[in-house]
Design an enzyme around this catalytic site. Structure first.
Site, PDB file in Angstrom:
ATOM      1  N   SER A 114       0.704   4.750 -10.535  1.00 15.97           N
ATOM      2  CA  SER A 114       0.856   4.550  -9.078  1.00 15.97           C
ATOM      3  C   SER A 114       0.353   5.789  -8.365  1.00 15.97           C
ATOM      4  O   SER A 114       0.354   6.888  -8.936  1.00 15.97           O
ATOM      5  CB  SER A 114       2.331   4.360  -8.725  1.00 15.97           C
ATOM      6  OG  SER A 114       2.884   3.428  -9.587  1.00 15.97           O
ATOM      7  N   LEU A 115      -0.053   5.626  -7.131  1.00 13.43           N
ATOM      8  CA  LEU A 115      -0.578   6.739  -6.354  1.00 13.43           C
ATOM      9  C   LEU A 115       0.563   7.500  -5.698  1.00 13.43           C
ATOM     10  O   LEU A 115       1.503   6.894  -5.189  1.00 13.43           O
ATOM     11  CB  LEU A 115      -1.500   6.213  -5.250  1.00 13.43           C
ATOM     12  CG  LEU A 115      -2.822   5.609  -5.721  1.00 13.43           C
ATOM     13  CD1 LEU A 115      -3.465   4.836  -4.582  1.00 13.43           C
ATOM     14  CD2 LEU A 115      -3.747   6.689  -6.236  1.00 13.43           C
TER      15      LEU A 115
ATOM     16  N   GLU B  73     -11.549   5.524  -0.055  1.00 15.86           N
ATOM     17  CA  GLU B  73     -11.605   4.054   0.032  1.00 15.86           C
ATOM     18  C   GLU B  73     -10.479   3.547   0.929  1.00 15.86           C
ATOM     19  O   GLU B  73      -9.435   4.202   1.056  1.00 15.86           O
ATOM     20  CB  GLU B  73     -11.411   3.442  -1.370  1.00 15.86           C
ATOM     21  CG  GLU B  73     -12.421   3.892  -2.389  1.00 15.86           C
ATOM     22  CD  GLU B  73     -11.989   3.561  -3.817  1.00 15.86           C
ATOM     23  OE1 GLU B  73     -10.987   2.829  -3.998  1.00 15.86           O
ATOM     24  OE2 GLU B  73     -12.643   4.035  -4.758  1.00 15.86           O
TER      25      GLU B  73
ATOM     26  N   LYS C 266      -7.283   1.452   1.607  1.00 11.80           N
ATOM     27  CA  LYS C 266      -6.214   1.049   0.688  1.00 11.80           C
ATOM     28  C   LYS C 266      -5.795  -0.379   1.052  1.00 11.80           C
ATOM     29  O   LYS C 266      -5.061  -0.613   2.007  1.00 11.80           O
ATOM     30  CB  LYS C 266      -5.031   1.992   0.799  1.00 11.80           C
ATOM     31  CG  LYS C 266      -3.960   1.745  -0.268  1.00 11.80           C
ATOM     32  CD  LYS C 266      -2.924   2.866  -0.291  1.00 11.80           C
ATOM     33  CE  LYS C 266      -1.873   2.626  -1.367  1.00 11.80           C
ATOM     34  NZ  LYS C 266      -1.092   1.368  -1.132  1.00 11.80           N
TER      35      LYS C 266
ATOM     36  N   ARG D 156       0.035  -5.420 -12.516  1.00 15.70           N
ATOM     37  CA  ARG D 156       0.335  -4.044 -12.927  1.00 15.70           C
ATOM     38  C   ARG D 156       1.655  -4.006 -13.689  1.00 15.70           C
ATOM     39  O   ARG D 156       1.789  -3.321 -14.693  1.00 15.70           O
ATOM     40  CB  ARG D 156       0.440  -3.126 -11.696  1.00 15.70           C
ATOM     41  CG  ARG D 156       0.689  -1.647 -11.996  1.00 15.70           C
ATOM     42  CD  ARG D 156       1.388  -0.910 -10.865  1.00 15.70           C
ATOM     43  NE  ARG D 156       0.629  -0.915  -9.626  1.00 15.70           N
ATOM     44  CZ  ARG D 156      -0.210   0.046  -9.236  1.00 15.70           C
ATOM     45  NH1 ARG D 156      -0.414   1.076 -10.020  1.00 15.70           N
ATOM     46  NH2 ARG D 156      -0.838  -0.016  -8.099  1.00 15.70           N
TER      47      ARG D 156
ATOM     48  N   LYS E  65     -10.067  10.160  -3.787  1.00 15.44           N
ATOM     49  CA  LYS E  65     -10.232  10.401  -5.224  1.00 15.44           C
ATOM     50  C   LYS E  65     -11.271  11.484  -5.461  1.00 15.44           C
ATOM     51  O   LYS E  65     -12.316  11.499  -4.806  1.00 15.44           O
ATOM     52  CB  LYS E  65     -10.722   9.122  -5.925  1.00 15.44           C
ATOM     53  CG  LYS E  65      -9.794   7.937  -5.719  1.00 15.44           C
ATOM     54  CD  LYS E  65     -10.385   6.646  -6.267  1.00 15.44           C
ATOM     55  CE  LYS E  65      -9.463   5.501  -5.931  1.00 15.44           C
ATOM     56  NZ  LYS E  65      -9.970   4.198  -6.440  1.00 15.44           N
TER      57      LYS E  65
ATOM     58  N   LYS F 142      -1.066   7.428   3.725  1.00 11.65           N
ATOM     59  CA  LYS F 142      -0.401   6.238   4.288  1.00 11.65           C
ATOM     60  C   LYS F 142      -0.327   6.345   5.798  1.00 11.65           C
ATOM     61  O   LYS F 142      -0.024   7.419   6.334  1.00 11.65           O
ATOM     62  CB  LYS F 142       1.016   6.114   3.724  1.00 11.65           C
ATOM     63  CG  LYS F 142       1.099   5.966   2.222  1.00 11.65           C
ATOM     64  CD  LYS F 142       0.549   4.645   1.736  1.00 11.65           C
ATOM     65  CE  LYS F 142       1.442   3.496   2.042  1.00 11.65           C
ATOM     66  NZ  LYS F 142       2.314   3.048   0.944  1.00 11.65           N
TER      67      LYS F 142
HETATM   68  N1  LIG Z   1      -4.919  -0.729  -2.964  1.00 13.24           N
HETATM   69  C1  LIG Z   1      -6.107  -0.142  -3.060  1.00 13.24           C
HETATM   70  O1  LIG Z   1      -7.032  -0.464  -2.296  1.00 13.24           O
HETATM   71  C2  LIG Z   1      -6.340   0.884  -4.118  1.00 13.24           C
HETATM   72  C3  LIG Z   1      -5.321   1.162  -5.033  1.00 13.24           C
HETATM   73  C4  LIG Z   1      -5.531   2.130  -6.029  1.00 13.24           C
HETATM   74  C5  LIG Z   1      -4.509   2.474  -7.003  1.00 13.24           C
HETATM   75  O2  LIG Z   1      -3.399   1.894  -6.997  1.00 13.24           O
HETATM   76  C6  LIG Z   1      -4.806   3.518  -7.970  1.00 13.24           C
HETATM   77  C7  LIG Z   1      -3.860   3.921  -8.915  1.00 13.24           C
HETATM   78  C8  LIG Z   1      -4.213   4.933  -9.801  1.00 13.24           C
HETATM   79  F1  LIG Z   1      -3.319   5.348 -10.693  1.00 13.24           F
HETATM   80  C9  LIG Z   1      -5.467   5.521  -9.786  1.00 13.24           C
HETATM   81  C10 LIG Z   1      -6.415   5.106  -8.840  1.00 13.24           C
HETATM   82  C11 LIG Z   1      -6.075   4.125  -7.937  1.00 13.24           C
HETATM   83  O3  LIG Z   1      -7.028   3.738  -7.016  1.00 13.24           O
HETATM   84  C12 LIG Z   1      -6.775   2.791  -6.077  1.00 13.24           C
HETATM   85  N2  LIG Z   1      -7.761   2.511  -5.198  1.00 13.24           N
HETATM   86  C13 LIG Z   1      -7.583   1.590  -4.231  1.00 13.24           C
HETATM   87  N3  LIG Z   1      -8.613   1.328  -3.366  1.00 13.24           N
END
Ligand SMILES: NC(=O)c1cc2c(=O)c3cc(F)ccc3oc2nc1N
Length: 331
Positions: free
Chosen positions: A85-86, A116, A118, A139, A290, A314
Site C-alpha cells: 500500500s502507498l 500519475e 490516483k 489486492r 514514483k 491525497k
Molecule cells: N490508484 C492508483 O491510480 C495507483 C495506485 C498505486 C498503488 O497502489 C501502488 C502501490 C505500491 F505498493 C506501489 C506502487 C503503486 O502505484 C500506484 N499507482 C497508481 N496510479
C-alpha cells in the site's frame, strides 16, 4: 485437419487479431477506426464460426469474455510479489519530506519522478503467461487476494491476449467505474427500489466481487494499469518505460502521467489537479509520485507495508469524499 476446418481456423485467428486490434484502438488509444456496427459484425462472425467449429474455441478468444457459471465463492491467489500500500502525504511539506528521504538515501544521485493520477477504484493484479491472461486477483491483504479472473475478463479494456507475447507478465492496475456509468447504475437501482452505491469506488468494488460474471459484465467497468509485479522476458529500466511498454502491449494507461525533474514540479502538478479533477470523467483521490529509475526503486526498497520509492499525495479529506451531488452536478 480437413481444409474447411483449416480455413475456419485461419479466419477465426484473423478475426481475433482484428478484434483485439480494434479493442486497442478504442480502449488504449481512445481513437477507434471502425464503427461499433462494424466491430459487432466482426464479433458476430467470430461467434458464428466458433459455434460451427467448437473444437476451435480457446478460453482467450474475444468471444469468451462473459463465460463461466456463477461461483459459490472466490478461490484465493498468492501474490508472489506482494501488492503493497502507498504511504500518504497530505500537504506540500510532507511531499518535500518524502523527497528529502529519497535523496538522502541516494546521496549525490540525480532523481526524477513520474507522477500519475490516483484513480479511486479497486487495485487488481493480472497475470499473463505467454501473452494470455491466466489469473486476475484483488489486492486482498497484499499477500493473498481473491481470484476474480472470470469477472475481470468481462472488462472490455482488459486484454485477454497481449498484442505481442511476453513469457511472464504480471500487471497491477486500478479497476474503476466512470462517473457517468455510476450515475446510470444508481438511477437503474433507484427505479428498481434497490439500495444505491455511495460512490463509484464502492460501485466498482461491488461489481467486481459479484459471484456471477454476467452481472459484472453489465456494469461498465474499466481499468488503468500503473505497474508490474513479476516480469520475465522483457527488460525496462524506468517506470516511464514500463508504462510505455504496458500501453504497447494493449493496456489502458492513464494519459495524465508526467515525468518531472524535481519535487517543486511535482508539487505544482499536484496543485493543478486539485481543481482540474472535477472535469475528469472518473474520480481521483490524489496523485501518486514514483521514483522513475527502477534501479533506484530497488535500492530504496520497501517497509513491510509500503514502498519507500513512492508516495500518494491525497487531496484534503473534506473534498476527497466525492459527494454524489458533486458527481451529478459535475458530469
Ligand atoms: N490508484 C492508483 O491510480 C495507483 C495506485 C498505486 C498503488 O497502489 C501502488 C502501490 C505500491 F505498493 C506501489 C506502487 C503503486 O502505484 C500506484 N499507482 C497508481 N496510479
Amino acid at each position: 485437419m480437413d481444409n474447411a476446418l483449416e480455413r475456419a481456423r485461419q479466419r477465426i485467428e484473423e478475426l481475433r487479431r482484428e478484434i483485439e486490434y480494434h479493442n486497442y484502438r478504442y480502449y488504449v488509444l481512445d481513437d477507434p477506426v471502425i464503427s461499433d456496427e462494424r466491430y459487432d459484425a466482426l464479433m458476430r462472425e467470430l461467434i458464428k464460426l466458433e459455434s460451427k467449429y467448437p473444437s476451435l474455441v480457446t478460453p482467450n478468444s474475444p468471444s469468451q469474455r462473459v463465460g463461466g457459471q456463477p461461483r459459490e465463492g472466490f478461490a484465493t491467489v498468492r501474490h508472489r510479489i506482494p501488492m503493497l500500500s502507498l504511504a500518504n502525504a497530505f500537504d506540500e511539506g510532507e511531499l518535500r519530506d518524502f523527497d528529502r528521504r529519497v535523496r538522502s538515501a541516494l546521496p549525490g544521485e540525480p532523481v526524477e519522478y513520474v507522477v500519475e493520477l490516483k484513480i479511486d477504484g479497486l487495485a487488481v493484479s493480472l497475470r499473463y503467461e505467454n501473452g494470455l491472461l491466466v489469473t486476475g486477483a484483488t489486492r486482498g491483504d497484499g499477500e493473498t487476494g481473491e481470484d476474480i479472473t472470470a469477472n475481470l475478463k468481462t472488462i472490455r479494456a482488459v486484454p485477454l491476449r497481449l498484442l505481442r507475447p511476453v513469457p511472464l507478465l504480471e500487471v497491477r492496475g486500478e479497476v474503476y467505474m466512470s462517473k457517468e456509468a455510476f450515475m446510470r447504475l444508481n438511477e437503474t437501482r433507484e427505479e428498481a427500489g434497490e439500495p444505491l452505491f455511495a460512490n463509484p469506488r464502492n460501485a466498482a468494488a461491488g461489481s467486481l466481487r459479484q459471484l456471477d460474471p454476467a452481472v459484472t459484465a453489465s456494469r461498465q467497468l474499466s481499468i488503468f494499469v500503473y505497474g508490474t509485479g513479476e516480469i520475465e522476458g522483457v527488460s525496462v529500466n524506468t517506470h516511464a518505460e514500463t508504462l510505455a511498454l504496458l500501453k504497447e502491449l494493449g493496456f489502458p494507461v492513464n494519459p495524465h502521467h508526467r515525468l518531472l525533474p524535481d519535487i517543486q514540479a511535482v508539487i505544482d502538478y499536484c496543485n493543478r489537479w486539485q481543481e482540474e479533477r472535477f472535469n475528469l470523467p472518473y474520480v481521483i483521490d490524489g496523485l501518486v509520485i514514483k521514483v522513475n529509475s527502477l534501479d533506484q526503486q530497488a535500492r530504496l526498497g520497501a517497509t513491510m507495508k509500503s514502498p519507500r520509492w513512492a508516495i500518494a499525495f491525497k487531496f484534503p479529506a473534506e473534498q476527497a469524499k466525492t459527494k454524489v451531488r458533486d458527481i451529478i452536478l459535475r458530469v
